[in-house]
Design an enzyme around this catalytic site. Structure first.
Site, PDB file in Angstrom:
ATOM      1  N   ASP A 179       0.860  -1.185   0.000  1.00 56.90           N
ATOM      2  CA  ASP A 179       0.000   0.000   0.000  1.00 56.90           C
ATOM      3  C   ASP A 179       0.892   1.229   0.000  1.00 56.90           C
ATOM      4  O   ASP A 179       2.127   1.098  -0.022  1.00 56.90           O
ATOM      5  CB  ASP A 179      -0.974  -0.022   1.193  1.00 56.90           C
ATOM      6  CG  ASP A 179      -2.304   0.637   0.843  1.00 56.90           C
ATOM      7  OD1 ASP A 179      -2.285   1.818   0.459  1.00 56.90           O
ATOM      8  OD2 ASP A 179      -3.360  -0.029   0.932  1.00 56.90           O
ATOM      9  N   HIS A 251      -3.004   3.085  -4.532  1.00 54.36           N
ATOM     10  CA  HIS A 251      -2.338   2.692  -3.271  1.00 54.36           C
ATOM     11  C   HIS A 251      -0.906   2.229  -3.564  1.00 54.36           C
ATOM     12  O   HIS A 251      -0.473   1.173  -3.122  1.00 54.36           O
ATOM     13  CB  HIS A 251      -3.140   1.586  -2.561  1.00 54.36           C
ATOM     14  CG  HIS A 251      -4.448   2.066  -2.005  1.00 54.36           C
ATOM     15  ND1 HIS A 251      -4.553   2.635  -0.752  1.00 54.36           N
ATOM     16  CD2 HIS A 251      -5.700   2.067  -2.528  1.00 54.36           C
ATOM     17  CE1 HIS A 251      -5.829   2.964  -0.529  1.00 54.36           C
ATOM     18  NE2 HIS A 251      -6.548   2.631  -1.592  1.00 54.36           N
ATOM     19  N   ASP A 313      -8.874  -0.743  -6.185  1.00 55.82           N
ATOM     20  CA  ASP A 313      -9.776   0.213  -5.532  1.00 55.82           C
ATOM     21  C   ASP A 313      -9.168   1.607  -5.447  1.00 55.82           C
ATOM     22  O   ASP A 313      -7.952   1.773  -5.553  1.00 55.82           O
ATOM     23  CB  ASP A 313     -10.107  -0.258  -4.107  1.00 55.82           C
ATOM     24  CG  ASP A 313      -8.857  -0.346  -3.236  1.00 55.82           C
ATOM     25  OD1 ASP A 313      -7.923  -1.057  -3.642  1.00 55.82           O
ATOM     26  OD2 ASP A 313      -8.809   0.305  -2.172  1.00 55.82           O
ATOM     27  N   GLU A 314     -10.037   2.564  -5.242  1.00 61.38           N
ATOM     28  CA  GLU A 314      -9.675   3.945  -4.888  1.00 61.38           C
ATOM     29  C   GLU A 314      -8.543   4.504  -5.762  1.00 61.38           C
ATOM     30  O   GLU A 314      -7.464   4.814  -5.267  1.00 61.38           O
ATOM     31  CB  GLU A 314      -9.287   4.015  -3.403  1.00 61.38           C
ATOM     32  CG  GLU A 314     -10.462   3.672  -2.500  1.00 61.38           C
ATOM     33  CD  GLU A 314     -10.144   3.809  -1.014  1.00 61.38           C
ATOM     34  OE1 GLU A 314     -11.058   4.176  -0.265  1.00 61.38           O
ATOM     35  OE2 GLU A 314      -9.009   3.540  -0.581  1.00 61.38           O
TER      36      GLU A 314
END
Ligand code: TNX
Length: 516
Positions: A179, A251, A313-314
């Protein structure tokens, strides 16, 4: 007469204990009179096809092995019976009579789960109530996510958690290995990923919005490839598959800190010291795709799991919008939006994994750029991503933040340790149904199961991870295993006392559940 009555009451108590002792609650329990008394001459007669069940019992109970693998008097007998009348290899039948304990698993996993149930039935006087249990899981995916990226979790602590999750009959451990705040797995081809990327100079104190500054303490750690192999083997011996996650294309800052050429701006970044969604993401150049596929190649060598998680994601699109290279790439590929570029990136990873006989798993954002049906979707932003994915024919794991985010508060008391926010109390977890009512029966079959998330922004130590995991993961384990019609929260709370004893004796930092 008096003695007789006392004996009868004692026998009834032991019989009642059988109904209430096993968690997750079994499919069918028939209590019988009497007990099996284990003693120093009790032997273990185990089918060589069930070495995991046999190891579990011989470690926990210090039983001697019988000379033969046939059933005998005063014996715990384990067999694998492929024709057993239960619907999955994880199913088992456990029969306890005053003379013997018989565990029959449809496969080795079933034998192992039968052995776990036996351990829960055993009382401190080494008695097991006579009972017949027929049991098998509702779902094939009964997972937990650990996040060693935000706060590193030493190997020994991971192994301890695997023991606890396996005792709850959970079978997937998702390791979020990379991450913004840390890269936690050794990659031989790119050693700088851990040499530099596994250490951040400090960490945000308190919540982002409070702007309390930083703690000034370096934080780091990573798993060597030997560590990962050890974790994978330890887990496999307990029928837990490790699901490794390498996050992309978002990330990504811990990797960009060593390899700025994988990013969009050329800016010299450091391993991220704050939390939240970060706009520094990987670019979609061919060389970056290749780099990440080389990383995945090493991960495939470490993990035999057919499922491999790539995050997805994100991903803020700001940098792709501003980058001439990303815009040129979109044009070259005939893509109309950054969302389609994200879809292209994930499809490339999916094709790469599929070619190697594996299956991609991603968070529900992967649906937005279009992804092939071969991809498995983890629904985290509520149920809606899972519903959409199941309707499109994807396999789905339900991991909605509304019910399975164990980084959220479990009680409203001011004495609770600082958490990210939210509110997911035990009962809410227990009430979760992984199959949303909106789905048809056919679509519902796409739901592989469910998973609890221990995102660790606010879990600086393994003790805190345990506090957030227990007992909520126990409730989720029952959701994932027990038929819906057998769910009973009051009965679950009663059985939870047994787990609290286990956790006490093993030094697990659980949150005690107050009497209701
Ligand atoms: C969202 S869930 C994230 C994580 C955070 C978590 C905190 C998901 C796919 N992304 O990166 O840790 O929220 O609750």
């Amino acid at each position: 007469m008096r003695t007789f009555c006392i004996l009868m009451i004692a026998a009834m108590c032991v019989a009642a204990a059988a109904e209430t002792a096993v968690t997750p609650r079994p499919v069918a329990v028939t209590s019988r009179q009497g007990v099996f008394q284990m003693d120093s001459s009790t032997v273990l007669a185990a089918d060589p096809r069930a070495p995991q069940a046999s190891r579990l019992l011989s470690h926990q109970l210090a039983l001697k092995s019988a000379d033969s693998i046939k059933a005998c008097g005063n014996c715990v007998h384990i067999t694998v019976v492929p024709g057993l009348a239960v619907p999955s290899d994880e199913g088992y039948i456990l029969e306890v009579t005053p003379n013997s304990v018989e565990i029959r698993g449809k496969g080795p996993a079933g034998a192992y789960y039968g052995a776990q149930s036996l351990l829960q039935l055993l009382n401190s006087a080494k008695q097991v109530p006579c009972v017949r249990i027929e049991d098998y899981p509702r779902f094939q995916w009964r997972g937990m996510l650990l996040d060693p990226a935000r706060h590193f979790i030493p190997k020994q602590a991971v192994l301890k958690l695997i023991d606890e999750f396996a005792a709850q009959k959970m079978n997937v451990l998702h390791l979020h290995l990379t991450d913004d705040q840390g890269w936690r797995v050794e990659i031989r081809k790119y050693p700088r990923l851990t040499e530099v990327g596994s250490m951040r100079k400090e960490t945000r104190a308190g919540h982002e919005r409070e702007a309390k500054g930083f703690d000034g303490k370096p934080h780091g750690g990573f798993y060597s490839q030997a560590d990962i192999r050890e974790i994978v083997a330890y887990a496999a011996d307990r029928f837990v598959s490790i699901l490794p996650e390498i996050e992309m294309p978002g990330h990504a800052q811990a990797a960009l800190a060593e390899y700025p050429e994988l990013g969009n701006t050329g800016e010299k970044l450091e391993v991220f010291t704050r939390w939240g969604v970060n706009k520094n993401v990987f670019n979609v150049n061919e060389s970056t795709i290749l780099f990440l596929q080389n990383v995945l190649d090493e991960v495939l060598m470490l993990s035999p799991n057919k499922f491999i998680h790539v995050g997805g994601d994100e991903v803020p699109f700001d940098q792709w919008k501003a980058s001439p290279a990303a815009q040129a790439r979109m044009k070259e590929l005939g893509l109309k939006s950054e969302a389609e570029l994200h879809g292209y990136f994930i499809r490339r990873m999916d094709q790469f994994l599929t070619k190697r006989g594996r299956r991609l798993v991603g968070w529900d954002e992967i649906l937005e750029g279009g992804v092939d049906r071969s991809a498995t979707v983890m629904s985290w932003r509520g149920n809606k991503g899972g519903i959409a994915a199941a309707r499109l024919g994807h396999d789905v794991v339900m991991a909605p933040n509304s019910h399975t985010y164990f980084d959220y508060y479990q009680a409203k008391s001011p004495s609770e340790p600082l958490a990210i926010g939210g509110f997911v109390p035990l009962e809410k977890v227990y009430e979760f149904d992984p199959v949303p009512p909106e789905l048809t029966a056919e679509e519902g079959r796409r739901i592989l199961g469910t998973q609890g998330q221990l995102w660790s922004e606010y879990m600086p130590t393994p003790e805190r991870v345990e506090y957030m995991a227990f007992p909520r993961s126990t409730a989720l384990a029952e959701v994932a295993w027990t038929p819906k019609a057998r769910a009973d929260y009051a009965d679950f709370l009663r059985r939870l006392r047994g787990f609290e004893q286990r956790w006490k004796s093993r030094g697990v930092n659980f949150r005690p559940t107050p009497a209701q």
